[in-house]
Each structure stands twice: as C-alpha cells, then as structure tokens.
Design an enzyme around this catalytic site. Structure first.
Site, PDB file in Angstrom:
ATOM      1  N   THR A 220      47.805  28.519  33.181  1.00  0.00           N
ATOM      2  CA  THR A 220      46.443  28.229  33.802  1.00  0.00           C
ATOM      3  C   THR A 220      45.651  27.277  32.852  1.00  0.00           C
ATOM      4  O   THR A 220      46.082  27.160  31.712  1.00  0.00           O
ATOM      5  CB  THR A 220      45.695  29.525  34.093  1.00  0.00           C
ATOM      6  OG1 THR A 220      45.411  30.099  33.296  1.00  0.00           O
ATOM      7  CG2 THR A 220      46.418  30.309  35.210  1.00  0.00           C
TER       8      THR A 220
ATOM      9  N   TYR B  64      41.459  46.888  32.896  1.00  0.00           N
ATOM     10  CA  TYR B  64      42.241  46.061  33.501  1.00  0.00           C
ATOM     11  C   TYR B  64      43.564  46.925  34.345  1.00  0.00           C
ATOM     12  O   TYR B  64      43.676  46.642  35.687  1.00  0.00           O
ATOM     13  CB  TYR B  64      42.850  45.292  32.780  1.00  0.00           C
ATOM     14  CG  TYR B  64      43.637  44.001  33.387  1.00  0.00           C
ATOM     15  CD1 TYR B  64      43.092  42.936  33.971  1.00  0.00           C
ATOM     16  CD2 TYR B  64      45.205  43.857  32.970  1.00  0.00           C
ATOM     17  CE1 TYR B  64      43.714  41.864  34.377  1.00  0.00           C
ATOM     18  CE2 TYR B  64      45.854  42.926  33.590  1.00  0.00           C
ATOM     19  CZ  TYR B  64      45.069  41.884  34.228  1.00  0.00           C
ATOM     20  OH  TYR B  64      45.818  40.781  34.834  1.00  0.00           O
TER      21      TYR B  64
ATOM     22  N   LYS C 142      43.687  46.693  38.648  1.00  0.00           N
ATOM     23  CA  LYS C 142      44.886  46.032  39.236  1.00  0.00           C
ATOM     24  C   LYS C 142      45.507  47.218  40.128  1.00  0.00           C
ATOM     25  O   LYS C 142      46.212  46.637  40.986  1.00  0.00           O
ATOM     26  CB  LYS C 142      45.763  45.440  38.170  1.00  0.00           C
ATOM     27  CG  LYS C 142      45.195  44.018  37.368  1.00  0.00           C
ATOM     28  CD  LYS C 142      44.765  43.118  38.291  1.00  0.00           C
ATOM     29  CE  LYS C 142      44.389  41.927  37.811  1.00  0.00           C
ATOM     30  NZ  LYS C 142      43.975  40.821  38.835  1.00  0.00           N
TER      31      LYS C 142
ATOM     32  N   ASP D  80      30.386  32.840  46.386  1.00  0.00           N
ATOM     33  CA  ASP D  80      30.380  33.920  45.413  1.00  0.00           C
ATOM     34  C   ASP D  80      30.877  34.952  46.001  1.00  0.00           C
ATOM     35  O   ASP D  80      29.935  35.732  46.990  1.00  0.00           O
ATOM     36  CB  ASP D  80      29.102  34.165  44.736  1.00  0.00           C
ATOM     37  CG  ASP D  80      29.049  34.812  43.557  1.00  0.00           C
ATOM     38  OD1 ASP D  80      30.058  36.218  43.527  1.00  0.00           O
ATOM     39  OD2 ASP D  80      27.893  35.270  42.678  1.00  0.00           O
TER      40      ASP D  80
END
Length: 282
Positions: A213, A178, A182, A73
């Site tokens: 994906t 987001y 990024k 993790d």
C-alpha cells in the site's frame, strides 16, 4: 472480462491501499463502483499520503467500469445513510458491499507511531485512543455501513458483503487492540451470515497478505525492508471479483477466507502473474 457488468458495488475506504485495489479490480470486471473515503481532490489527504476517491473513481472508469466518488466518513451515521440514499436513488439496488474503511493506522511511520510506541508494544503502553479508533472507525463503521446497505439488497434476495480483515488461522496478531478488533470483524461477518442466510445474502471476512500500500511503501522509502512476500492491493480485488462471480457463494458465507488460498481455488493471479500464498505469521 466484464463478468460483473451491470452489478453495483460500494467500496469503502477506497482512496488508496486495499480499497483502491478492490475498486480497480471491480472496475476491470465492468462493475459500477461507488468509491468512498475522506480524501478528495484539492484537499489534504490522510497523513498526506497519495490517493483520493476522485482519482480512484476515474481509474475505475478507465478500467471499463463506472466509478462514482462519494465523500463519506463512515463514523458519521448521517453521512453513511446519505451514501446509501444516493445509491438507491441512482441505482435502485446494491449487489456488493466491501467494508474496507479502517482506523488505527494514523500517524504510524516505519515501525513506530509518532509517539514512539511500536505497533507490537505491550497493550499497556499504547494509548487508549488506538482502541477507540480501531473500534469506532473500524468495527462500528463496518457494522453501521452494512446496516444501511442491507435494505438495498433485500428486495432482490441476493447480495454479498465482504469485510476486509487480518487473520492467520486464529493466531495472535501481535497487538491486543488490533487482534480484538479484527476478531470482532470476523465474528461480525459470521453473525451477519447467520441472519442473512434466508435472504440469500452472503457475508464473508477476507484477509489479504502483506500489501504494498501507499503507507507501506512510504515506510519502505524511509527504511527499506523485505518485500519478497508482498502482494499488490489489486490481489485482494481479484479475489473479490472471483467471490462476486461465484454462483455458489452462499457455501462460503460466514467464513474467514484468505486471498492467497482463493487464488488457488479460483485460479487468479496477482498483477505480476504470481500467486502469493496466504499470509502466515511466523
């Protein structure tokens, strides 16, 4: 082609998706690949999606490399440190790190999160948990992982760090959390490149296009949409093989690069023989 035979790589978040595609491409090139993630065999996987680190590692080996699964993790410091202690003990060095593990997509199905909020909804409608996940399991996880990886690259005075990202000529990515996360990754790669230049270690942010994906295909099966501009998760893997094989890689250090552009530069194609262009936001 075993262009990376003898090279040691760590690919994070490689149970499925882009990470799996990257690991498979590196295996096909002959590399030893440490495959990390949280999904393991005989246990529930993230959002019950198919794919585990064990399956990816087995496929890496079948492709001609050496796949080694390590449950990790990347938000937990001790687990990341233990990962690189294992790599050091077993290999003595590291040539390539691919920071691909990411948080923030959990419980997102089709066009909405499970709470009914669309990905591109105004930032004030999103839970702050999305911010927490993207920055903790995304940006911080990549920084933390690189921190523990660098000591395995310094003695050999060479190495490559690739941080997967989302990017289109600095256009807005449609979701404030987001977009900020990024862009933080992109700037992080730039800063790393500056500090690592004297050690001959390159750092790059690499942006794939619209990848097929497992999560994307699960959404497609619920409600079909246009996949004509999509690419396989191995396309980005082939880009990374090309970068890792480039003797002039330092000339690209610090940049944000697009997989579609690299396909033209290096002359590789996706698994279907096509060369999908770099992703562009309309």
């Amino acid at each position: 082609m075993s262009t990376l035979k003898g090279k040691v790589a760590v690919v994070t978040g490689a149970s499925r998706g882009g990470g799996r595609g990257i690991a498979l491409a590196l295996g096909e090139a002959g590399a030893t690949v440490y495959v990390t993630g949280r999904s393991t065999k005989n246990q529930a996987t993230t959002d019950n999606l198919p794919g585990t680190i064990d399956e990816t590692a087995e496929s890496v080996t079948l492709r001609g490399g050496v796949g080694i699964p390590v449950r990790c993790d990347h938000t937990i410091d001790a687990e990341v440190e233990a990962l690189f202690t294992k790599v050091k003990t077993e290999q003595g060095h590291l040539d390539l790190l691919v920071n691909n593990a990411w948080g923030g997509y959990e419980n997102y199905y089709g066009t909405n999160f499970e709470d009914g909020v669309a990905f591109d909804a105004p930032f004030w409608e999103h839970s702050l948990q999305r911010w927490q996940t993207m920055f903790n399991a995304g940006v911080r996880a990549q920084l933390l992982t690189t921190r523990f990886a660098i000591p395995l690259m310094l003695p050999q005075n060479q190495g490559l760090i690739v941080c997967t990202t989302a990017w289109d000529r600095n256009k807005y990515l449609g979701n404030l959390y987001y977009d900020l996360a990024k862009n933080a990754v992109n700037r992080m790669a730039f800063g790393m490149a500056r500090e690592l230049e004297k050690y001959n270690i390159a750092a790059i942010a690499l942006a794939p296009g619209f990848m097929r994906t497992e999560r994307v295909m699960a959404a497609y099966n619920l409600q079909p949409f246009d996949l004509s501009n999509s690419e396989s998760p191995e396309y980005i893997g082939r880009a990374i093989v090309a970068l890792a094989s480039d003797p002039d890689i330092m000339s690209k250090s610090g940049q944000v690069l697009a997989v579609g552009n690299l396909a033209w530069d290096y002359g590789f194609a996706d698994i279907d023989g096509n060369q999908p262009p770099a992703f562009k936001i309309e």
